[in-house]
Design a protein around this motif. Structure first.
Motif, PDB file in Angstrom:
ATOM      1  N   GLY A 178       0.813  -1.224   0.000  1.00 60.05           N
ATOM      2  CA  GLY A 178       0.000   0.000   0.000  1.00 60.05           C
ATOM      3  C   GLY A 178       0.833   1.254   0.000  1.00 60.05           C
ATOM      4  N   LYS A 179       2.026   1.207  -0.637  1.00 60.95           N
ATOM      5  CA  LYS A 179       2.961   2.330  -0.606  1.00 60.95           C
ATOM      6  C   LYS A 179       3.222   2.920  -1.992  1.00 60.95           C
ATOM      7  CE  LYS A 179       3.677   2.252   3.825  1.00 60.95           C
ATOM      8  NZ  LYS A 179       3.201   3.397   4.663  1.00 60.95           N
ATOM      9  N   LEU A 180       2.263   2.799  -2.909  1.00 65.80           N
ATOM     10  CA  LEU A 180       2.368   3.386  -4.241  1.00 65.80           C
ATOM     11  C   LEU A 180       1.229   4.395  -4.377  1.00 65.80           C
ATOM     12  CD1 LEU A 180       4.008   3.243  -6.848  1.00 65.80           C
ATOM     13  CD2 LEU A 180       2.549   1.363  -7.605  1.00 65.80           C
ATOM     14  N   SER A 181       1.555   5.686  -4.267  1.00 69.13           N
ATOM     15  CA  SER A 181       0.489   6.682  -4.070  1.00 69.13           C
ATOM     16  C   SER A 181      -0.141   7.174  -5.366  1.00 69.13           C
ATOM     17  CB  SER A 181       1.016   7.868  -3.263  1.00 69.13           C
ATOM     18  OG  SER A 181       1.889   8.666  -4.031  1.00 69.13           O
ATOM     19  N   LEU A 182       0.661   7.377  -6.430  1.00 63.90           N
ATOM     20  CA  LEU A 182       0.089   7.849  -7.697  1.00 63.90           C
ATOM     21  C   LEU A 182       1.131   7.761  -8.798  1.00 63.90           C
ATOM     22  CD1 LEU A 182       1.042  11.057  -8.664  1.00 63.90           C
ATOM     23  CD2 LEU A 182      -0.047  11.532  -6.487  1.00 63.90           C
ATOM     24  N   PHE A 183       0.638   7.804 -10.054  1.00 67.34           N
ATOM     25  CA  PHE A 183       1.493   7.926 -11.231  1.00 67.34           C
ATOM     26  C   PHE A 183       1.176   9.260 -11.914  1.00 67.34           C
ATOM     27  CE2 PHE A 183       1.249   3.234 -10.975  1.00 67.34           C
ATOM     28  CZ  PHE A 183       2.604   2.939 -10.956  1.00 67.34           C
ATOM     29  N   ALA A 184       2.210  10.019 -12.238  1.00 63.44           N
ATOM     30  CA  ALA A 184       2.044  11.236 -13.030  1.00 63.44           C
ATOM     31  C   ALA A 184       2.794  11.043 -14.349  1.00 63.44           C
ATOM     32  CB  ALA A 184       2.586  12.451 -12.284  1.00 63.44           C
ATOM     33  N   ILE A 185       2.101  11.217 -15.456  1.00 62.67           N
ATOM     34  CA  ILE A 185       2.715  11.050 -16.780  1.00 62.67           C
ATOM     35  C   ILE A 185       2.833  12.425 -17.409  1.00 62.67           C
ATOM     36  CG2 ILE A 185       2.511   9.922 -19.029  1.00 62.67           C
ATOM     37  CD1 ILE A 185       0.641   7.868 -17.508  1.00 62.67           C
ATOM     38  N   ASP A 186       4.031  12.994 -17.329  1.00 60.72           N
ATOM     39  CA  ASP A 186       4.272  14.337 -17.854  1.00 60.72           C
ATOM     40  C   ASP A 186       4.542  14.273 -19.359  1.00 60.72           C
ATOM     41  OD1 ASP A 186       4.408  17.055 -17.650  1.00 60.72           O
ATOM     42  OD2 ASP A 186       6.388  17.122 -16.729  1.00 60.72           O
ATOM     43  N   GLU A 187       4.310  15.395 -20.044  1.00 61.11           N
ATOM     44  CA  GLU A 187       4.476  15.477 -21.505  1.00 61.11           C
ATOM     45  C   GLU A 187       3.694  14.340 -22.179  1.00 61.11           C
ATOM     46  OE1 GLU A 187       5.814  18.110 -22.465  1.00 61.11           O
ATOM     47  OE2 GLU A 187       7.244  18.719 -20.922  1.00 61.11           O
ATOM     48  N   ALA A 188       2.429  14.181 -21.774  1.00 65.29           N
ATOM     49  CA  ALA A 188       1.630  13.031 -22.202  1.00 65.29           C
ATOM     50  C   ALA A 188       1.351  13.019 -23.703  1.00 65.29           C
ATOM     51  CB  ALA A 188       0.301  13.005 -21.442  1.00 65.29           C
ATOM     52  N   HIS A 189       1.511  14.156 -24.390  1.00 65.91           N
ATOM     53  CA  HIS A 189       1.298  14.168 -25.840  1.00 65.91           C
ATOM     54  C   HIS A 189       2.295  13.261 -26.565  1.00 65.91           C
ATOM     55  CE1 HIS A 189       4.292  17.343 -25.057  1.00 65.91           C
ATOM     56  NE2 HIS A 189       4.827  16.931 -26.192  1.00 65.91           N
ATOM     57  N   CYS A 190       3.384  12.903 -25.887  1.00 68.61           N
ATOM     58  CA  CYS A 190       4.388  12.022 -26.500  1.00 68.61           C
ATOM     59  C   CYS A 190       3.834  10.635 -26.811  1.00 68.61           C
ATOM     60  CB  CYS A 190       5.604  11.880 -25.593  1.00 68.61           C
ATOM     61  SG  CYS A 190       6.578  13.385 -25.384  1.00 68.61           S
ATOM     62  N   VAL A 191       2.683  10.288 -26.236  1.00 67.65           N
ATOM     63  CA  VAL A 191       2.100   8.971 -26.468  1.00 67.65           C
ATOM     64  C   VAL A 191       1.352   8.906 -27.798  1.00 67.65           C
ATOM     65  CG1 VAL A 191      -0.202   9.281 -25.448  1.00 67.65           C
ATOM     66  CG2 VAL A 191       0.985   7.090 -25.198  1.00 67.65           C
TER      67      VAL A 191
END
Length: 628
Positions: free
Chosen positions: A142-155
């Motif tokens: 229970g120690k994974l709080s969030l994912f942030a995907i920066d510069e998401a247009h790269c996908v």
């Protein structure tokens, strides 16, 4: 025993970052992620995207929910963000190729221990089996709080900066369904947004779209008339001693332009993907740390550059589309102070960009979309009305009819217009007659010679002086004819074909020849004599002179200079860019208010609790030493 730290977003904003209020959608985005929801965030460069995941990361860590993992494509961005967080008292780290084995192992121990608040890593690192195993371990506890995907247009393959390694990030939704994810970008049209949602499995995410307007940036687009000389005049007149970026299309042009600017006494460095990695790192590091450096670069430079005091971005070549143009110009004025975006644009730019699309190996549908995006950029360049209105319309933002920003070249100096419909018909007729006579096409220079009745060896050899279109355009200047042909190509009435960029009629040319389409152009300005400065050649009157000092009296300017000198020493000691210690805007407020106590200093925007504790007494001493 110290009081427990608050997990309330506004308390974190003030305590850690030194700001008293959220801007725009920030508060709603932060709460959405803190509450465990997913979010897709479109926010302009300088709009405060980083806080949208940094504050939830801190809040969820304080609530015992573990570490936030930030996907970031660039080493420089990771290092700056981590440096800034550590300065603010937030334990952060990065994993990238700049670390040796010992460094990697240390970060991994911090990650697994739960002490880290935020970890930055590249997408290929995130999706590596060994790293996923560590994330699995954190998730089980229970120690994974969030994912942030920066510069998401790269996908997105429809976007302006597609990166294949981003395609694997969809697995985060499958593997960690209970962990909130936030994807962020500064630029994305409808196709790109849809791609982000699909590829990152953000179907249930709440979407937040901020205004794309950057009112502090002045947009200026000029016709090329020796672009290098135009650039030099503009830099000397409006941006002497200031930091900025000059974008060029080719590596060779980058190096030649940087060398030429150095010869003119301007501190400039080249940056492109063909340079040695260590050279690129050194040049970027200098740009981030020095006050008055000009970086001449291809688009390989810029994403993730957090330097807030970039006062200008110039383009010596046309970008591929409005998203690229917006992303690149948005690197100016991140501090909210006045900045400028300047571009020199000509007929060859239109021809080259169309040829690159036509000759690419992409699918027809992709080419069609790219042509549409180029057309939108050309319309911005050729527009006679407010540039900002055109720019915002592209991203779906409307302004009332007749609205003007009063901070672009067209608003500040209304361009003279002329009805070029008859001239367009002459040009199309000339293209047709020359092709009909010789059996093949000709370039714009030859066609202009025929239209103006300029006898050359080529016109004589081809027999074009006998054509009915010979000399029918004598009344127009060469610059006017270049403008006519450029607009016809931009509108698709004329096509540029083959290795030699010969011109041919497009399908829509018939309607123009029949007089069914009106062509209205801006009146070209007379060429500027070499060596002579001109407002029309360089841009509008200077608006960015020492913007930070604009509201300071003489004593305030002295305090500001002393604070900058102190900040430079601290930055050197900590091996950080100066703006990470404090931004110019924060120093200006200190210089204006001249606080005399720690309590007063703590009220200055950008002074958080950790920085107040670390630097407060030093700052008060610097201010006290200045004459009142």
């Amino acid at each position: 025993m110290p009081a427990p730290l608050s997990s309330a977003p506004l308390d974190i904003l003030q305590e850690v970052f030194g700001y008293t209020a959220f801007r725009g959608h920030q508060a709603a985005i932060v709460q959405q992620v803190i509450d465990g929801g997913d979010a897709l965030v479109l926010m302009p460069t300088g709009g405060g995207k980083s806080l949208c995941y940094q504050i939830p990361a801190i809040a969820r860590h304080r609530a015992g929910l573990g570490v936030a993992v930030v996907v970031s494509p660039l080493i420089a961005l990771m290092q700056d963000q981590v440096g800034a967080l550590e300065e603010a008292g937030v334990h952060a780290a990065f994993l990238n190729s700049s670390l040796d084995l010992e460094g990697v192992q240390h970060v991994e121990r911090e990650l697994l221990s739960g002490r880290l608040v935020t970890l930055y890593a590249a997408p290929e690192r995130i999706t590596h089996p060994r790293f996923l195993a560590m994330l699995d371990s954190l998730q089980e506890r229970g120690k994974l709080s969030l994912f942030a995907i920066d510069e998401a247009h790269c996908v997105s393959q429809w976007g302006h900066d597609f990166r294949e390694e981003y395609l694997q990030l969809g697995l985060l939704a499958e593997r960690y369904p209970g962990v909130p994810r936030i994807a962020l970008t500064a630029t994305a049209d409808e196709h790109t947004r849809a791609d982000i949602v699909e590829r990152l499995a953000l179907h249930t995410a709440q979407t937040f779209i901020s205004s794309f307007d950057r009112p502090n940036i002045r947009y200026t687009i000029v016709e090329k008339d020796n672009a290098r000389a135009q650039l030099l005049r503009w830099l000397q007149d409006e941006h002497a001693g200031e930091a900025g970026i000059v974008y060029c299309q080719s590596r060779r042009k980058v190096e030649e332009t940087a060398e030429w600017l150095q010869d003119q006494g301007i501190a400039a460095l080249p940056y492109h993907a063909g340079l040695d990695a260590e050279v690129r790192r050194r040049h970027q590091d200098r740009f981030l740390r020095e006050d008055a450096l000009v970086m001449v670069a291809t688009v390989a430079f810029g994403m993730g550059i957090d330097k807030p005091d970039v006062r200008f971005v110039a383009h010596l070549d046309l970008p591929k589309n409005i998203e690229g143009y917006y992303q690149e110009t948005g690197r100016a004025g991140r501090d909210g102070e006045p900045a400028q975006a300047w571009m020199a644009y000509g007929l060859a730019d239109v021809v080259n960009q169309r040829r690159m699309i036509d000759e690419s190996t992409a699918e027809d549908e992709f080419k069609r979309l790219q042509r549409g995006k180029l057309d939108a950029l050309l319309a911005l360049c050729e527009s006679l009305d407010c540039r900002r209105v055109r720019l915002l319309q592209y991203f779906g933002e409307e302004r009332p009819e007749g609205w003007r920003c009063m901070n672009c070249d067209n608003c500040l100096e209304q361009p003279a217009r002329w009805d070029a419909t008859e001239a367009a018909r002459m040009a199309l007729s000339c293209i047709y007659r020359c092709h009909q006579h010789s059996g093949f096409g000709f370039g714009s220079g030859h066609l202009i010679d025929v239209l103006r009745g300029q006898s050359t060896e080529k016109t004589r050899q081809r027999g074009h002086e006998q054509l009915s279109t010979w000399g029918i355009g004598r009344d127009l200047s060469e610059a006017q004819w270049r403008g006519v042909i450029r607009q016809l190509i931009a509108l698709g009435h004329v096509l540029s074909e083959g290795e030699y960029n010969t011109l041919a009629l497009g399908e829509s040319a018939r309607a123009v020849l029949r007089g069914e389409v009106k062509i209205e152009l801006r009146e070209p300005k007379a060429p500027t004599p070499r060596g002579r400065r001109s407002r029309s050649g360089a841009g509008s009157s200077r608006s960015t002179a020492a913007p930070v000092l604009a509201t300071l009296d003489a004593e305030g300017q002295a305090r500001f200079a002393a604070l900058k000198a102190w900040r430079a020493e601290v930055a050197r000691e900590h091996n950080l860019p100066a703006y990470i210690v404090f931004t110019d805007a924060t120093l200006r407020q200190m210089a204006e208010q001249a606080p005399t106590s720690l309590t007063e200093l703590g009220q200055v925007s950008g002074v958080g609790a950790k920085k107040l504790e670390a630097y407060g007494r030093q700052i008060l001493r610097v201010l006290d030493e200045q004459p009142q």
